[in-house]
Design a protein around this motif. Structure first.
Motif, short mmCIF file in Angstrom:
data_model
loop_
_atom_site.label_atom_id
_atom_site.label_comp_id
_atom_site.label_asym_id
_atom_site.label_seq_id
_atom_site.Cartn_x
_atom_site.Cartn_y
_atom_site.Cartn_z
N HIS A 312 0.83 -1.21 0.00
CA HIS A 312 0.00 0.00 0.00
C HIS A 312 0.87 1.26 0.00
O HIS A 312 0.53 2.25 -0.65
N LYS A 315 1.97 1.74 -3.59
CA LYS A 315 0.90 2.21 -4.48
C LYS A 315 0.52 3.64 -4.16
O LYS A 315 0.31 4.47 -5.03
N LEU A 316 0.43 3.91 -2.88
CA LEU A 316 -0.04 5.22 -2.45
C LEU A 316 0.96 6.31 -2.82
O LEU A 316 0.59 7.40 -3.25
N GLU A 317 2.25 5.98 -2.64
CA GLU A 317 3.29 6.95 -3.00
C GLU A 317 3.15 7.39 -4.45
O GLU A 317 3.34 8.55 -4.78
N ALA A 318 2.81 6.41 -5.30
CA ALA A 318 2.73 6.68 -6.73
C ALA A 318 1.56 7.60 -7.07
O ALA A 318 1.63 8.37 -8.03
N ILE A 319 0.48 7.53 -6.30
CA ILE A 319 -0.70 8.35 -6.66
C ILE A 319 -0.93 9.53 -5.70
O ILE A 319 -1.85 10.30 -5.88
N TRP A 320 -0.10 9.63 -4.68
CA TRP A 320 -0.27 10.68 -3.67
C TRP A 320 -0.14 12.05 -4.34
O TRP A 320 0.87 12.34 -4.95
N GLN A 321 -1.17 12.84 -4.24
CA GLN A 321 -1.10 14.14 -4.92
C GLN A 321 -1.53 15.24 -3.97
O GLN A 321 -2.32 15.00 -3.06
N GLU A 336 -11.12 8.37 -1.74
CA GLU A 336 -9.77 8.29 -2.32
C GLU A 336 -8.89 7.28 -1.57
O GLU A 336 -8.04 6.64 -2.16
#
Ligand code: ATP
Length: 412
Positions: A312, A315-321, A336
Protein backbone atom coordinates in the motif's frame (compact mmCIF):
# COMPACT_ATOMS: atom_id res chain seq x y z
CA UNK A 1 -4.76 -25.21 43.05
CA UNK A 2 -1.96 -25.75 40.55
CA UNK A 3 0.83 -26.23 43.10
CA UNK A 4 -1.04 -29.10 44.74
CA UNK A 5 -1.06 -30.95 41.40
CA UNK A 6 2.69 -30.49 41.06
CA UNK A 7 3.10 -31.98 44.54
CA UNK A 8 0.97 -34.92 43.50
CA UNK A 9 3.27 -35.66 40.54
CA UNK A 10 6.36 -35.12 42.68
CA UNK A 11 7.52 -32.21 40.45
CA UNK A 12 8.87 -28.89 41.58
CA UNK A 13 7.02 -26.14 39.70
CA UNK A 14 7.78 -22.45 39.32
CA UNK A 15 6.46 -19.38 37.58
CA UNK A 16 9.39 -17.91 35.80
CA UNK A 17 10.85 -15.20 33.58
CA UNK A 18 9.03 -12.00 32.58
CA UNK A 19 6.06 -12.49 34.85
CA UNK A 20 8.30 -12.69 37.94
CA UNK A 21 10.22 -9.60 36.84
CA UNK A 22 6.95 -7.76 36.31
CA UNK A 23 5.56 -8.83 39.67
CA UNK A 24 8.66 -7.35 41.32
CA UNK A 25 8.61 -4.13 39.28
CA UNK A 26 4.84 -3.71 39.44
CA UNK A 27 4.03 -4.19 35.75
CA UNK A 28 0.98 -6.00 34.54
CA UNK A 29 1.75 -9.28 32.74
CA UNK A 30 -0.71 -11.95 31.73
CA UNK A 31 1.74 -14.29 29.98
CA UNK A 32 2.38 -16.89 32.61
CA UNK A 33 5.37 -19.14 32.04
CA UNK A 34 5.72 -22.19 34.24
CA UNK A 35 8.78 -24.40 34.45
CA UNK A 36 8.74 -27.81 36.10
CA UNK A 37 11.59 -29.96 37.23
CA UNK A 38 9.82 -33.02 35.86
CA UNK A 39 7.67 -33.58 32.80
CA UNK A 40 6.09 -30.32 31.59
CA UNK A 41 3.70 -32.02 29.18
CA UNK A 42 2.46 -34.51 31.79
CA UNK A 43 1.92 -31.62 34.21
CA UNK A 44 -0.05 -29.63 31.62
CA UNK A 45 -2.22 -32.65 30.84
CA UNK A 46 -2.93 -33.19 34.51
CA UNK A 47 -3.94 -29.54 34.93
CA UNK A 48 -6.32 -29.77 31.98
CA UNK A 49 -7.85 -33.00 33.29
CA UNK A 50 -8.38 -31.41 36.67
CA UNK A 51 -9.38 -27.86 35.74
CA UNK A 52 -10.56 -28.20 32.12
CA UNK A 53 -9.32 -26.28 29.11
CA UNK A 54 -7.09 -27.57 26.35
CA UNK A 55 -3.45 -28.53 25.94
CA UNK A 56 -1.22 -28.21 22.91
CA UNK A 57 2.08 -29.93 23.37
CA UNK A 58 5.39 -30.10 21.52
CA UNK A 59 7.00 -33.41 22.46
CA UNK A 60 10.31 -32.48 20.86
CA UNK A 61 10.82 -29.50 23.17
CA UNK A 62 9.01 -30.88 26.25
CA UNK A 63 6.72 -27.83 26.18
CA UNK A 64 2.95 -27.42 26.37
CA UNK A 65 0.45 -24.59 26.31
CA UNK A 66 -2.53 -24.99 28.58
CA UNK A 67 -5.48 -22.72 27.84
CA UNK A 68 -8.10 -22.59 30.54
CA UNK A 69 -11.80 -22.21 29.78
CA UNK A 70 -12.19 -20.20 32.93
CA UNK A 71 -9.63 -19.27 35.51
CA UNK A 72 -10.53 -18.39 39.08
CA UNK A 73 -8.54 -17.46 42.15
CA UNK A 74 -9.06 -19.77 45.11
CA UNK A 75 -12.34 -18.41 46.49
CA UNK A 76 -13.80 -17.54 43.08
CA UNK A 77 -13.71 -13.86 43.97
CA UNK A 78 -12.03 -13.28 40.61
CA UNK A 79 -12.61 -15.36 37.49
CA UNK A 80 -11.73 -14.74 33.89
CA UNK A 81 -11.87 -16.61 30.65
CA UNK A 82 -9.10 -18.23 28.67
CA UNK A 83 -5.91 -17.69 30.60
CA UNK A 84 -2.86 -19.12 28.86
CA UNK A 85 -0.02 -20.93 30.61
CA UNK A 86 3.16 -21.91 28.80
CA UNK A 87 4.53 -24.92 30.63
CA UNK A 88 8.00 -26.21 29.95
CA UNK A 89 10.31 -28.85 31.30
CA UNK A 90 13.38 -27.29 32.90
CA UNK A 91 16.06 -27.43 30.24
CA UNK A 92 19.49 -26.30 29.38
CA UNK A 93 20.59 -25.20 25.95
CA UNK A 94 23.87 -25.24 24.18
CA UNK A 95 24.92 -23.67 20.92
CA UNK A 96 26.98 -25.54 18.36
CA UNK A 97 28.21 -22.29 16.85
CA UNK A 98 27.53 -18.56 17.43
CA UNK A 99 23.98 -17.44 16.57
CA UNK A 100 22.92 -21.06 15.91
CA UNK A 101 19.59 -22.36 17.17
CA UNK A 102 20.26 -24.12 20.45
CA UNK A 103 20.27 -27.84 21.20
CA UNK A 104 18.06 -28.54 24.20
CA UNK A 105 18.20 -31.13 27.00
CA UNK A 106 16.49 -31.65 30.37
CA UNK A 107 18.06 -29.98 33.38
CA UNK A 108 17.58 -28.42 36.79
CA UNK A 109 15.87 -25.10 37.43
CA UNK A 110 19.23 -23.41 37.92
CA UNK A 111 20.46 -24.46 34.50
CA UNK A 112 17.14 -23.42 32.98
CA UNK A 113 17.55 -19.97 34.49
CA UNK A 114 21.17 -19.75 33.43
CA UNK A 115 20.30 -20.01 29.71
CA UNK A 116 18.14 -16.88 29.95
CA UNK A 117 19.00 -13.46 28.63
CA UNK A 118 19.30 -11.16 31.65
CA UNK A 119 19.37 -11.42 35.42
CA UNK A 120 16.05 -9.57 35.70
CA UNK A 121 14.45 -12.30 33.54
CA UNK A 122 16.13 -15.17 35.38
CA UNK A 123 14.13 -15.32 38.58
CA UNK A 124 11.50 -17.88 39.59
CA UNK A 125 8.78 -18.22 42.21
CA UNK A 126 7.98 -21.71 43.42
CA UNK A 127 4.31 -22.65 43.32
CA UNK A 128 4.30 -26.06 45.04
CA UNK A 129 1.97 -25.92 48.01
CA UNK A 130 4.70 -26.58 50.55
CA UNK A 131 6.98 -23.79 49.27
CA UNK A 132 4.40 -21.49 47.68
CA UNK A 133 5.77 -18.02 46.94
CA UNK A 134 9.44 -18.81 47.52
CA UNK A 135 11.54 -16.48 45.33
CA UNK A 136 14.56 -18.02 43.64
CA UNK A 137 17.10 -15.44 42.54
CA UNK A 138 20.43 -17.18 41.90
CA UNK A 139 21.77 -14.36 39.72
CA UNK A 140 20.76 -11.28 41.74
CA UNK A 141 17.92 -10.09 39.53
CA UNK A 142 16.33 -8.19 42.43
CA UNK A 143 19.53 -6.25 43.01
CA UNK A 144 19.69 -5.37 39.30
CA UNK A 145 16.06 -4.26 39.32
CA UNK A 146 16.81 -2.01 42.28
CA UNK A 147 19.87 -0.60 40.49
CA UNK A 148 17.97 -0.39 37.15
CA UNK A 149 20.52 -2.58 35.38
CA UNK A 150 20.29 -4.96 32.45
CA UNK A 151 22.98 -7.58 32.99
CA UNK A 152 23.79 -10.77 31.08
CA UNK A 153 24.43 -13.98 32.97
CA UNK A 154 27.64 -15.01 31.24
CA UNK A 155 30.19 -13.46 28.93
CA UNK A 156 29.29 -15.37 25.77
CA UNK A 157 25.59 -14.53 26.02
CA UNK A 158 25.45 -12.04 23.12
CA UNK A 159 27.80 -14.13 20.98
CA UNK A 160 25.49 -17.13 21.35
CA UNK A 161 22.39 -15.09 20.66
CA UNK A 162 22.95 -11.59 19.26
CA UNK A 163 19.19 -10.87 19.27
CA UNK A 164 19.71 -10.34 23.00
CA UNK A 165 21.30 -6.99 22.11
CA UNK A 166 17.92 -5.86 20.75
CA UNK A 167 16.17 -7.35 23.76
CA UNK A 168 18.52 -5.47 26.09
CA UNK A 169 17.58 -2.18 24.46
CA UNK A 170 13.88 -3.09 24.63
CA UNK A 171 14.02 -3.67 28.37
CA UNK A 172 16.20 -0.56 28.85
CA UNK A 173 13.58 1.60 27.17
CA UNK A 174 10.57 -0.09 28.72
CA UNK A 175 11.77 0.15 32.30
CA UNK A 176 14.13 3.12 32.08
CA UNK A 177 17.06 0.80 32.90
CA UNK A 178 20.55 0.68 31.36
CA UNK A 179 22.94 -2.12 30.50
CA UNK A 180 25.69 -2.29 33.09
CA UNK A 181 29.16 -1.33 31.79
CA UNK A 182 30.43 -4.88 31.33
CA UNK A 183 27.22 -6.00 29.56
CA UNK A 184 27.39 -3.07 27.19
CA UNK A 185 31.01 -3.84 26.40
CA UNK A 186 30.08 -7.46 25.66
CA UNK A 187 27.26 -6.23 23.41
CA UNK A 188 29.59 -3.92 21.49
CA UNK A 189 32.09 -6.75 21.03
CA UNK A 190 29.37 -9.01 19.59
CA UNK A 191 27.87 -6.66 17.00
CA UNK A 192 29.61 -8.42 14.15
CA UNK A 193 27.66 -11.60 15.00
CA UNK A 194 24.34 -9.92 14.15
CA UNK A 195 24.45 -10.65 10.38
CA UNK A 196 24.61 -14.39 11.17
CA UNK A 197 21.09 -14.24 12.65
CA UNK A 198 18.13 -14.98 10.38
CA UNK A 199 16.05 -12.03 9.21
CA UNK A 200 12.92 -13.53 10.81
CA UNK A 201 14.50 -13.56 14.25
CA UNK A 202 15.79 -10.00 13.86
CA UNK A 203 12.39 -8.92 12.54
CA UNK A 204 10.59 -10.43 15.52
CA UNK A 205 12.78 -8.56 17.96
CA UNK A 206 12.46 -5.30 16.01
CA UNK A 207 8.70 -5.72 15.91
CA UNK A 208 8.61 -6.19 19.68
CA UNK A 209 10.85 -3.16 20.12
CA UNK A 210 8.92 -0.83 17.81
CA UNK A 211 5.57 -1.82 19.26
CA UNK A 212 6.56 -0.47 22.65
CA UNK A 213 6.17 3.04 24.01
CA UNK A 214 9.58 4.38 23.01
CA UNK A 215 10.49 3.37 19.45
CA UNK A 216 12.31 6.62 18.71
CA UNK A 217 14.53 6.42 21.78
CA UNK A 218 15.20 2.74 21.00
CA UNK A 219 16.26 3.63 17.46
CA UNK A 220 18.56 6.34 18.81
CA UNK A 221 20.04 4.00 21.39
CA UNK A 222 20.68 1.32 18.76
CA UNK A 223 22.29 3.96 16.57
CA UNK A 224 24.55 5.03 19.43
CA UNK A 225 25.58 1.42 19.99
CA UNK A 226 26.29 1.02 16.26
CA UNK A 227 23.78 -1.81 15.85
CA UNK A 228 22.12 -0.45 12.69
CA UNK A 229 25.35 -0.74 10.74
CA UNK A 230 24.91 -4.50 11.02
CA UNK A 231 21.21 -4.59 10.11
CA UNK A 232 20.62 -1.78 7.66
CA UNK A 233 23.97 -0.22 6.87
CA UNK A 234 25.02 3.22 8.02
CA UNK A 235 23.09 6.46 7.77
CA UNK A 236 20.39 5.57 10.26
CA UNK A 237 21.62 8.06 12.81
CA UNK A 238 21.24 10.94 10.34
CA UNK A 239 19.12 13.79 11.61
CA UNK A 240 16.75 13.41 8.69
CA UNK A 241 16.01 9.77 9.47
CA UNK A 242 15.51 10.49 13.16
CA UNK A 243 13.18 13.39 12.31
CA UNK A 244 11.18 11.07 10.08
CA UNK A 245 10.69 8.46 12.80
CA UNK A 246 9.74 11.16 15.30
CA UNK A 247 7.10 12.48 12.92
CA UNK A 248 5.85 8.95 12.37
CA UNK A 249 5.47 8.35 16.06
CA UNK A 250 3.75 11.72 16.52
CA UNK A 251 1.11 11.03 13.87
CA UNK A 252 0.55 7.43 15.03
CA UNK A 253 -0.07 8.76 18.50
CA UNK A 254 -2.53 11.40 17.34
CA UNK A 255 -4.40 9.02 15.06
CA UNK A 256 -4.65 6.01 17.33
CA UNK A 257 -5.46 8.49 20.05
CA UNK A 258 -5.09 6.15 22.95
CA UNK A 259 -4.64 8.38 25.90
CA UNK A 260 -1.27 6.96 26.65
CA UNK A 261 0.08 8.27 29.85
CA UNK A 262 3.79 7.55 29.95
CA UNK A 263 3.58 7.37 33.70
CA UNK A 264 1.29 4.38 33.40
CA UNK A 265 3.78 1.60 33.79
CA UNK A 266 1.24 -1.05 32.90
CA UNK A 267 1.04 -0.09 29.24
CA UNK A 268 3.78 -1.46 27.03
CA UNK A 269 2.15 -0.82 23.66
CA UNK A 270 0.45 2.41 22.66
CA UNK A 271 -1.83 0.81 20.06
CA UNK A 272 -3.63 -2.41 19.21
CA UNK A 273 -0.87 -4.73 17.99
CA UNK A 274 -3.27 -7.22 16.46
CA UNK A 275 -4.84 -4.61 14.27
CA UNK A 276 -2.00 -2.29 13.28
CA UNK A 277 1.44 -3.13 11.97
CA UNK A 278 3.14 0.22 12.58
CA UNK A 279 6.38 -1.55 13.40
CA UNK A 280 6.98 -2.14 9.67
CA UNK A 281 6.53 1.61 9.05
CA UNK A 282 9.33 2.33 11.52
CA UNK A 283 11.53 -0.15 9.72
CA UNK A 284 10.61 1.36 6.35
CA UNK A 285 11.53 4.81 7.70
CA UNK A 286 14.98 3.54 8.57
CA UNK A 287 15.58 1.97 5.15
CA UNK A 288 13.82 4.64 3.14
CA UNK A 289 16.91 6.57 1.97
CA UNK A 290 18.26 3.45 0.34
CA UNK A 291 17.32 3.03 -3.35
CA UNK A 292 16.32 -0.57 -2.70
CA UNK A 293 14.45 0.22 0.49
CA UNK A 294 11.33 -1.69 -0.46
CA UNK A 295 13.08 -4.95 -1.35
CA UNK A 296 15.20 -4.69 1.76
CA UNK A 297 12.27 -4.12 4.13
CA UNK A 298 10.31 -6.89 2.39
CA UNK A 299 12.92 -9.36 3.59
CA UNK A 300 11.89 -8.59 7.18
CA UNK A 301 8.12 -8.92 6.80
CA UNK A 302 6.55 -11.35 9.23
CA UNK A 303 3.03 -11.81 7.93
CA UNK A 304 0.61 -10.86 5.15
CA UNK A 305 -0.38 -7.65 6.93
CA UNK A 306 3.23 -6.46 6.87
CA UNK A 307 3.43 -7.27 3.17
CA UNK A 308 0.14 -5.45 2.56
CA UNK A 309 1.32 -2.32 4.38
CA UNK A 310 4.41 -2.17 2.17
CA UNK A 311 2.37 -2.76 -0.99
CA UNK A 312 0.00 0.00 0.00
CA UNK A 313 2.87 2.38 0.73
CA UNK A 314 4.26 1.72 -2.71
CA UNK A 315 0.90 2.21 -4.48
CA UNK A 316 -0.04 5.22 -2.45
CA UNK A 317 3.29 6.95 -3.00
CA UNK A 318 2.73 6.68 -6.73
CA UNK A 319 -0.70 8.35 -6.66
CA UNK A 320 -0.27 10.68 -3.67
CA UNK A 321 -1.10 14.14 -4.92
CA UNK A 322 -1.38 17.54 -3.38
CA UNK A 323 -5.02 17.70 -4.36
CA UNK A 324 -5.81 15.33 -1.52
CA UNK A 325 -4.83 18.10 0.87
CA UNK A 326 -7.39 20.46 -0.67
CA UNK A 327 -10.32 18.24 0.26
CA UNK A 328 -12.44 19.30 3.17
CA UNK A 329 -15.03 16.56 3.05
CA UNK A 330 -13.97 13.49 5.02
CA UNK A 331 -16.32 11.37 2.91
CA UNK A 332 -14.53 12.46 -0.28
CA UNK A 333 -11.14 11.73 1.28
CA UNK A 334 -12.46 8.31 2.26
CA UNK A 335 -13.39 7.60 -1.36
CA UNK A 336 -9.77 8.29 -2.32
CA UNK A 337 -8.11 6.49 0.56
CA UNK A 338 -10.40 3.81 1.93
CA UNK A 339 -8.64 0.98 0.10
CA UNK A 340 -5.32 1.84 1.73
CA UNK A 341 -4.28 0.69 5.17
CA UNK A 342 -4.07 3.37 7.83
CA UNK A 343 -0.40 2.50 8.47
CA UNK A 344 0.46 3.16 4.81
CA UNK A 345 -1.42 6.48 4.76
CA UNK A 346 0.38 7.68 7.87
CA UNK A 347 3.74 6.63 6.47
CA UNK A 348 3.27 8.41 3.15
CA UNK A 349 1.80 11.43 4.91
CA UNK A 350 4.89 11.87 7.06
CA UNK A 351 7.09 11.73 3.98
CA UNK A 352 5.31 14.73 2.54
CA UNK A 353 7.30 17.82 3.36
CA UNK A 354 5.46 20.39 5.38
CA UNK A 355 2.56 17.99 5.84
CA UNK A 356 1.70 19.33 9.27
CA UNK A 357 0.48 22.56 7.74
CA UNK A 358 -1.49 20.88 5.03
CA UNK A 359 -2.68 17.64 6.48
CA UNK A 360 -4.97 18.64 9.32
CA UNK A 361 -8.00 17.29 7.49
CA UNK A 362 -6.33 14.01 6.60
CA UNK A 363 -5.27 13.50 10.19
CA UNK A 364 -8.81 14.27 11.29
CA UNK A 365 -10.00 11.76 8.70
CA UNK A 366 -7.66 9.07 10.01
CA UNK A 367 -8.65 9.74 13.60
CA UNK A 368 -12.29 9.31 12.73
CA UNK A 369 -11.68 6.37 10.42
CA UNK A 370 -9.94 4.25 13.07
CA UNK A 371 -12.87 4.89 15.39
CA UNK A 372 -15.80 4.24 13.04
CA UNK A 373 -18.28 2.32 15.19
CA UNK A 374 -19.68 -0.93 13.86
CA UNK A 375 -23.27 0.32 14.01
CA UNK A 376 -24.02 -1.23 10.68
CA UNK A 377 -22.77 -4.77 10.12
CA UNK A 378 -23.31 -7.57 7.62
CA UNK A 379 -25.44 -9.28 10.26
CA UNK A 380 -27.66 -6.23 10.55
CA UNK A 381 -28.08 -6.02 6.78
CA UNK A 382 -29.14 -9.65 6.74
CA UNK A 383 -31.66 -8.95 9.47
CA UNK A 384 -32.99 -6.12 7.31
CA UNK A 385 -33.66 -8.74 4.63
CA UNK A 386 -30.99 -7.61 2.16
CA UNK A 387 -29.64 -10.51 0.13
CA UNK A 388 -25.89 -11.04 0.74
CA UNK A 389 -23.64 -10.06 -2.15
CA UNK A 390 -21.29 -7.30 -3.34
CA UNK A 391 -24.01 -4.80 -2.41
CA UNK A 392 -23.04 -5.35 1.24
CA UNK A 393 -19.60 -3.75 0.87
CA UNK A 394 -21.14 -0.89 -1.13
CA UNK A 395 -23.70 -0.19 1.59
CA UNK A 396 -21.09 -0.46 4.34
CA UNK A 397 -18.79 1.88 2.43
CA UNK A 398 -21.57 4.46 1.98
CA UNK A 399 -22.33 4.11 5.68
CA UNK A 400 -18.67 4.87 6.50
CA UNK A 401 -18.67 7.95 4.25
CA UNK A 402 -21.89 9.18 5.84
CA UNK A 403 -20.46 8.62 9.31
CA UNK A 404 -17.26 10.50 8.44
CA UNK A 405 -19.31 13.38 7.03
CA UNK A 406 -21.22 13.60 10.30
CA UNK A 407 -24.46 12.54 8.64
CA UNK A 408 -24.75 9.60 11.06
CA UNK A 409 -23.79 9.80 14.71
CA UNK A 410 -22.94 7.17 17.31
CA UNK A 411 -26.50 7.29 18.53
CA UNK A 412 -28.15 6.48 15.20
P1 ATP B 1 7.59 -9.44 27.54
O1 ATP B 1 7.08 -8.76 28.77
O2 ATP B 1 7.97 -8.51 26.45
O3 ATP B 1 6.76 -10.61 27.08
P2 ATP B 1 9.34 -11.45 28.46
O4 ATP B 1 10.52 -11.33 29.37
O5 ATP B 1 8.18 -12.23 28.95
O6 ATP B 1 8.96 -10.00 28.03
P3 ATP B 1 9.52 -13.21 26.22
O7 ATP B 1 10.11 -12.90 24.89
O8 ATP B 1 8.10 -13.56 26.32
O9 ATP B 1 9.91 -12.00 27.12
O10 ATP B 1 10.37 -14.38 26.87
C1 ATP B 1 10.04 -15.03 28.08
C2 ATP B 1 11.30 -15.37 28.86
O11 ATP B 1 12.13 -16.23 28.09
C3 ATP B 1 12.19 -14.14 29.17
O12 ATP B 1 11.82 -13.53 30.38
C4 ATP B 1 13.57 -14.73 29.21
O13 ATP B 1 13.82 -15.30 30.47
C5 ATP B 1 13.50 -15.86 28.21
N1 ATP B 1 13.98 -15.47 26.88
C6 ATP B 1 13.28 -15.02 25.83
N2 ATP B 1 14.04 -14.80 24.77
C7 ATP B 1 15.29 -15.12 25.14
C8 ATP B 1 16.55 -15.09 24.48
N3 ATP B 1 16.68 -14.67 23.22
N4 ATP B 1 17.63 -15.51 25.19
C9 ATP B 1 17.51 -15.95 26.45
N5 ATP B 1 16.37 -15.96 27.14
C10 ATP B 1 15.26 -15.56 26.49
Amino acid sequence: NIGEKADKLGFKAYIIGGVVRDLVIGFKNEDIDIVVEGDGIQFAQMLAEEFGGSVRSHEKFGTATWKTDEFCVANKSYCREGLKFDITTARREYYDYPAALPTVERSSLKEDLYRRDFTINAMAIQINDSEFGKLIDYFHGIKDINNKKIRVLYNLSFVEDPTRILRAVRFEQRFGFLMDGHTQELALNSLDKIPAVSEVRIANELKNLFQEQHPVEAIERLAALGVWDYIIGDGVASLEVLERVKELKGVIKIVTNKNVNNQDIHITSPYDNDKYRFWICYLASLFYDNDQWLERVQRFTLNNDDVEVLNHIQKLEAIWQDKIFMQTSLGVIHRELYQFRVEAIIFVLTLTSDYRQQAKTIIEYLQKRVAIPALLTGKKLKELGIKPGPIYSEILFEYECAYLNGEISNKD
